[in-house]
Write a protein that holds these residues in place. Structure first.
Motif, short mmCIF file in Angstrom:
data_model
loop_
_atom_site.label_atom_id
_atom_site.label_comp_id
_atom_site.label_asym_id
_atom_site.label_seq_id
_atom_site.Cartn_x
_atom_site.Cartn_y
_atom_site.Cartn_z
N UNK A 12 5.53 64.54 -11.63
CA UNK A 12 4.46 64.48 -12.62
C UNK A 12 3.06 64.52 -12.00
N UNK A 13 2.91 63.88 -10.79
CA UNK A 13 1.56 63.74 -10.25
C UNK A 13 1.57 63.22 -8.82
N UNK A 14 0.40 63.26 -8.21
CA UNK A 14 0.22 62.59 -6.93
C UNK A 14 -0.04 61.12 -7.25
N UNK A 15 0.79 60.24 -6.72
CA UNK A 15 0.67 58.82 -7.00
C UNK A 15 -0.43 58.20 -6.15
N UNK A 16 -0.42 58.51 -4.84
CA UNK A 16 -1.42 57.95 -3.93
C UNK A 16 -1.39 58.73 -2.62
N UNK A 17 -2.55 58.82 -1.97
CA UNK A 17 -2.59 59.35 -0.61
C UNK A 17 -3.73 58.66 0.12
N UNK A 18 -3.53 58.49 1.42
CA UNK A 18 -4.55 57.83 2.22
C UNK A 18 -3.98 57.41 3.56
N UNK A 19 -4.74 56.56 4.26
CA UNK A 19 -4.32 56.08 5.57
C UNK A 19 -3.67 54.72 5.44
N UNK A 20 -2.72 54.45 6.36
CA UNK A 20 -2.02 53.17 6.35
C UNK A 20 -1.64 52.78 7.76
N UNK A 21 -1.36 51.50 7.92
CA UNK A 21 -0.89 50.98 9.20
C UNK A 21 0.64 50.96 9.27
N UNK A 22 1.29 50.82 8.11
CA UNK A 22 2.74 50.74 8.07
C UNK A 22 3.23 51.09 6.67
N UNK A 23 4.41 51.68 6.61
CA UNK A 23 5.06 51.98 5.34
C UNK A 23 6.47 51.39 5.39
N UNK A 24 6.85 50.69 4.34
CA UNK A 24 8.19 50.11 4.25
C UNK A 24 8.85 50.67 3.00
N UNK A 25 10.05 51.21 3.16
CA UNK A 25 10.77 51.80 2.03
C UNK A 25 12.25 51.46 2.15
N UNK A 26 12.95 51.49 1.04
CA UNK A 26 14.39 51.24 1.04
C UNK A 26 15.12 52.56 0.84
N UNK A 27 15.95 52.88 1.84
CA UNK A 27 16.74 54.11 1.77
C UNK A 27 18.21 53.75 1.56
#
Length: 133
Positions: A12-27
């Motif tokens: 539907x859309x771009x939710x967010x974009x930018x710089x980060x120090x860490x990303x945590x996701x559940x796969x």
């Protein structure tokens, strides 16, 4: 310190974009934490997961993510979600109502796969909004 370039998109859309120090996701293989200089990886996101983007000098960005993929290469993280919603956009009352309806349906029919999926999604939305579930 090196930063990650992060993009979170859904059909539907771009939710967010930018710089980060860490990303945590559940796969489907478990929770994954991505920091700068991470090895390339491609993962399948679970239904009803919560994505956390840690940013220095800003609060964490939290989103409910329902299926899709996460791709990491060259300090770039792409989250391609089937459905995603920022925690700040969650209608908490509607999410609680959806969870209550799904749980009632599950109690009536233990094999209701649609209700089980709806319950997972509602819990993820509530967790993303910072609510206890």
């Amino acid at each position: 310190m090196a930063k990650l370039r992060v993009g979170v998109v859904s059909p539907e859309r771009e939710i967010w974009s930018g710089e980060a120090d860490m990303v945590i996701a559940k796969t489907v293989d478990g929770e994954i934490g991505i920091m700068p200089q991470h090895a390339p990886v491609l993962g399948v996101l679970v239904e009803g997961g919560v994505l956390r983007v840690k940013r220095e000098n800003e609060g964490d960005l939290v989103a409910a993510v329902h299926g899709g993929f996460i791709s990491v290469a060259d300090d770039e993280v792409s989250v391609l979600a089937e459905v995603a919603e920022l925690g700040t956009e969650v209608d908490v009352a509607a999410a609680r109502d959806a969870l209550d309806r799904a749980q009632a349906s599950i109690e009536a029919n233990q094999e209701d796969a649609d209700a089980a999926l709806e319950a997972k999604r509602a819990r993820a939305r509530l967790r993303a909004a910072g609510e206890e579930v």
